[in-house]
Design an enzyme around this catalytic site. Structure first.
Site, PDB file in Angstrom:
ATOM      1  N   ASP A  75      41.360 -45.403   3.561  1.00  0.00           N
ATOM      2  CA  ASP A  75      41.417 -46.219   4.771  1.00  0.00           C
ATOM      3  C   ASP A  75      40.265 -45.905   5.717  1.00  0.00           C
ATOM      4  OD1 ASP A  75      43.690 -47.507   3.963  1.00  0.00           O
ATOM      5  OD2 ASP A  75      45.078 -46.284   5.140  1.00  0.00           O
ATOM      6  N   PRO A 133       0.826  -1.218   0.000  1.00  0.00           N
ATOM      7  CA  PRO A 133       0.000   0.000   0.000  1.00  0.00           C
ATOM      8  C   PRO A 133       0.860   1.269   0.000  1.00  0.00           C
ATOM      9  CG  PRO A 133      -0.752  -1.553   1.672  1.00  0.00           C
ATOM     10  CD  PRO A 133       0.559  -2.049   1.181  1.00  0.00           C
ATOM     11  N   GLY A 144      47.357 -40.413   8.413  1.00  0.00           N
ATOM     12  CA  GLY A 144      48.699 -40.027   8.837  1.00  0.00           C
ATOM     13  C   GLY A 144      49.621 -39.805   7.661  1.00  0.00           C
ATOM     14  N   MET A 166      48.748 -48.112  16.970  1.00  0.00           N
ATOM     15  CA  MET A 166      47.908 -49.319  17.059  1.00  0.00           C
ATOM     16  C   MET A 166      48.271 -50.150  18.282  1.00  0.00           C
ATOM     17  SD  MET A 166      48.062 -50.232  12.972  1.00  0.00           S
ATOM     18  CE  MET A 166      49.828 -49.897  12.886  1.00  0.00           C
ATOM     19  N   LYS A 225      40.643 -51.194   7.265  1.00  0.00           N
ATOM     20  CA  LYS A 225      41.208 -52.312   8.013  1.00  0.00           C
ATOM     21  C   LYS A 225      41.103 -52.000   9.498  1.00  0.00           C
ATOM     22  CE  LYS A 225      44.643 -53.900   4.647  1.00  0.00           C
ATOM     23  NZ  LYS A 225      46.049 -54.289   4.471  1.00  0.00           N
TER      24      LYS A 225
END
Length: 466
Positions: A248, A43, A302, A383, A270
């Site tokens: 991996d 408006p 890594g 590991m 793995k």
């Protein structure tokens, strides 16, 4: 991701907006970059909106929204800057079948408008799902500086040339051509004037049509410990060019996201004493894809040269006559020791450090335990979590000081990293009781610095603030 980003074709379609003030102006400045038919219901419209209407850039209807006003509209924006009127207009548009956005009302909007970097026809959209608009604007400003104004011209001319480029074989050959155009031949031609771009394209295509098919290649890439910011520039480039990524189990999702969206992703994970992809299968996959001419990235966590069975894979691809190269990565020990504020070697303490594996193909790995048990020695054991009790027993048998510090670092460099400091005498049951679930490095002879220990005890949000 609650808002899935898409690019909507608005050519010739309707976009309807309710509102005539500052919020409406901000949206219209963006919407008028499209080729849509824009209708504004207000408006009391701003003089700029009236001027755009007089110039034929949009249609202005000087009244509030009414039922049916958004029929056949692709998008609707409620920008009245009045909650009640926005709600009323949005309900009308929703009933008419349009997708609805209410300015500054994320909860009731069906879509959001991202921050946009415009290099027509190249468009970069940045969204934060309403969580951080200031951050989106900062990213936009950074990209505006990085993307040259010539990019749009190069893309527009390149788009018209796509059919001619179809003469090149699909896949790698075409990608090499377009990479050469956008990052080499195209910018050089643009510097000489826009009229020089088309001839440069013709010459470039002729050159690429004469080239021999690119041979398969294997890049053995170290992905680092998990933090994508620790990925090398050379690794990022290899991922960007890869047709196939063979990765991996320990590769983080954030790093996998950096690969080309069209690349074939193959998980060859793995797990020690658990489900594993046989090494012979991995070797065969490398040879299979390399022989087809694919650019393959063998992505290892890594550094690829540390406990990654790299030599076996190199022998396989070399025997098959496939070219390769190695991209070093940050090994987990380097990232882990940095996170506890220590160094791997220290004058007067240790002049060497041993990188060991906790297990080999036959089970728990045996080492020179007498040497490892000597005072001042530092060892980084990969590991080694499942073999912790075995390692503890061997070290104690060979006379190590029971108070020798031991540090376990789980998920090194990642947001969910955890640090567990103990001694050789308490390695077990301390490790089992901690319940570490992710991959962990074991440091014999190192303990976190006091300041670093205090930091790891803080909530993650507080660490980030520091």
């Amino acid at each position: 991701m609650n808002h899935f980003p898409i690019f909507l074709n608005t050519s010739g379609r309707r976009i309807v907006l309710s509102g005539g003030g500052d919020a409406a102006l901000a949206k219209l400045r963006l919407l008028m970059k499209t080729t849509a038919h824009i209708s504004v219901f207000a408006p009391h419209a701003d003089d700029q909106i009236k001027a755009w209407a007089d110039a034929g850039k949009l249609t202005l209807i000087p009244r509030p929204m009414a039922p049916g006003d958004a029929m056949c509209a692709a998008l609707f924006y409620a920008a009245d800057e009045d909650a009640a009127e926005d709600k009323r207009a949005a309900a009308i548009a929703h009933a008419d079948g349009a997708l609805v956005n209410i300015v500054d009302n994320l909860a009731d909007s069906q879509f959001i408008t991202p921050a946009i970097v415009d290099r027509d026809p190249v468009t970069v959209a940045i969204g934060t799902e309403g969580a951080a608009p200031v951050l989106a604007r900062a990213i936009k400003a950074d990209l505006e500086e990085r993307l040259p104004t010539s990019l749009g011209t190069l893309a527009r001319i390149g788009k018209a040339f796509r059919k001619a480029a179809d003469a090149l074989p699909f896949g790698r050959a075409r990608r090499d051509f377009w990479r050469d155009y956008y990052f080499n031949a195209g910018p050089k031609a643009f510097a000489a004037g826009e009229d020089a771009i088309q001839p440069a394209l013709d010459d470039l295509l002729a050159d690429h049509l004469m080239r021999d098919t690119r041979k398969g290649h294997i890049a053995f890439v170290g992905a680092g410990p998990g933090d994508p910011e620790l990925l090398t520039l050379k690794a990022r480039k290899a991922l960007d060019e890869a047709d196939v990524v063979i990765y991996d189990r320990l590769i983080s999702p954030e790093i996998l996201e950096l690969a080309r969206r069209e690349a074939t992703m193959i998980d060859v994970g793995k797990e020690a004493f658990g489900p594993s992809t046989p090494q012979d299968t991995i070797n065969a996959l490398l040879v299979e894809h390399g022989a087809t001419g694919a650019q393959v990235v063998r992505l290892k966590s890594g550094d690829a040269t540390v406990f990654g069975r790299l030599d076996e894979e190199l022998d396989a691809v070399t025997s098959a006559g496939i070219d390769w190269h190695i991209v070093p990565g940050i090994t987990a020990a380097s990232a882990a020791v940095a996170s506890i504020g220590q160094s791997l070697t220290k004058r007067g303490r240790n002049a060497s450090v041993r990188f060991l594996t906790g297990h080999d193909t036959k089970g728990f790995a045996d080492h020179d335990w007498k040497a490892l048990a000597a005072p001042g020695e530092v060892s980084a054991i990969y590991m080694g979590k499942k073999s912790a009790r075995f390692i503890q027993g061997r070290l104690m048998m060979h006379g190590i000081d029971p108070d020798t510090p031991v540090t376990f670092i789980e998920n090194a460099s990642r947001a969910d990293q955890q640090v567990l400091a103990t001694t050789v005498a308490e390695m077990e049951p301390t490790l089992t009781q901690a319940g570490l679930g992710g991959p962990a490095l074991t440091f014999i002879g190192l303990t976190p610095r006091a300041a670093q220990t205090a930091l790891t005890d803080l909530p993650l949000q507080a660490q980030e603030a520091l």
